[in-house]
Design an enzyme around this catalytic site. Structure first.
Site, mmCIF file in Angstrom:
data_model
loop_
_atom_site.group_PDB
_atom_site.id
_atom_site.type_symbol
_atom_site.label_atom_id
_atom_site.label_comp_id
_atom_site.label_asym_id
_atom_site.label_seq_id
_atom_site.Cartn_x
_atom_site.Cartn_y
_atom_site.Cartn_z
ATOM 1 N N SER A 1 0.864 -1.182 0.000
ATOM 2 C CA SER A 1 0.000 0.000 0.000
ATOM 3 C C SER A 1 0.897 1.228 0.000
ATOM 4 C CB SER A 1 -0.848 -0.009 1.282
ATOM 5 O OG SER A 1 -1.450 1.249 1.492
ATOM 6 N N TYR B 1 -2.704 -0.911 10.394
ATOM 7 C CA TYR B 1 -2.567 -1.076 8.937
ATOM 8 C C TYR B 1 -1.200 -0.573 8.468
ATOM 9 C CZ TYR B 1 -4.034 -0.929 4.000
ATOM 10 O OH TYR B 1 -4.146 -1.125 2.640
#
Ligand code: NAD
Length: 251
Positions: free
Chosen positions: A133, A146
């Site tokens: 990401s 995350y």
């Protein structure tokens, strides 16, 4: 048809980015093994569409991962894509959510990789692609688990690339910015609460504010990048973290 005869396991491929990657690899001739949750009939339709096999393994469970890898047999292409998100200030972050995010986004990547690598080394060819990401390179508030998991996956990927460097096996990350999928849609209500914003403000002032192009990345664009990384021409691309984020991390 570059990938004829190659078997590709794509985790979290019943939805979003993983599904687009599976479709893109299938279009190049790869035999696909799907994984993820969802409606039984919809998954059956996906299997039919791609002539794919399917594993319902819950990647939070190591024994289920081991069973999935044994059932799949030797895979040539491993795409670790399944992931989850939760948005909360750190002092209120639910411990079970923290453990699940680290379990799925990081620990599962270790388990599938350790189980896939022996056959790849034996064949002298393999591709490991981890959907990381933009949050593997940068941070945003309220996404502690995350961001930690994705930074860790980026480091794990570089390590595996070095370990495999002379084996014909490459390992790379793809790092998308915001892609409009259920994962992004699902974080809007909590972001509204955490930041005290409306839905439109979250989309325009939080999500797209990060991307200079002011556009969401398309899942198909991520699929095309995955195909490139599987090509012979990408044999020297390893240990890289490929941004596909509309310029987010260039700033
Ligand atoms: P999504 O929610 O559309 O898909 C997630 C997939 O993972 C689904 O197939 C789901 O069934 C599966 N999954 C969830 N929990 C699982 C479990 N315990 N075991 C097995 N499968 C499980 O999400 P997405 O947006 O397509 O995200 C895919 C990946 O891309 C994730 O790793 C995510 O972190 C990453 N990513 C997404 C974005 C984005 O903007 N959407 C941006 C950067 C990175």
């Amino acid at each position: 048809m570059n990938l004829n005869g190659k078997r590709a396991l794509v985790t979290g491929s019943t939805s979003g980015i993983g599904l687009a990657i599976a479709r893109a690899l299938h279009a190049e001739g790869a035999d696909i093994v799907l994984n993820g949750f969802g409606d039984e009939a919809e998954i059956a339709a996906l299997c039919k569409e791609m002539g794919a096999k399917y594993s319902a393994a819950n990647l939070l469970d190591t024994a289920e991962i081991e069973a999935m890898m044994a059932e799949a047999g030797p895979v040539d292409i491993l795409v670790n894509n399944a992931g989850m998100q939760f948005v909360s200030p750190v002092e209120e972050f639910p411990v079970d959510k923290w453990n699940a995010i680290i379990g799925l986004n990081l620990n599962a990547v270790f388990h599938t990789t350790r189980l896939a690598v022996p056959a790849m080394k034996e064949k002298g060819w393999g591709r490991i692609i981890n959907t990381a990401s933009a949050h593997s390179l940068t941070a945003s508030p309220f996404k502690s688990a995350y961001v930690a998991s994705k930074h860790a996956v980026a480091g794990f990927t570089k390590t595996i690339a070095l370990e495999m460097a002379q084996s014909g096996v490459t390992a790379n990350c793809i790092s998308p910015g915001y892609v409009w999928t259920p994962l992004v849609e699902g974080q809007i209500p909590d972001t509204m609460t955490a930041r005290g914003l409306s839905r439109d403000e979250v989309i325009n002032d939080v999500l797209l504010a990060k991307q200079p192009t002011k556009k969401f990345v398309q899942p198909e664009e991520v699929g095309a990048l995955a195909v490139f990384l599987c090509r012979e021409e990408a044999g020297n691309v390893t240990g890289a973290n490929w941004s596909i984020d509309g310029g987010w991390t260039a700033e």
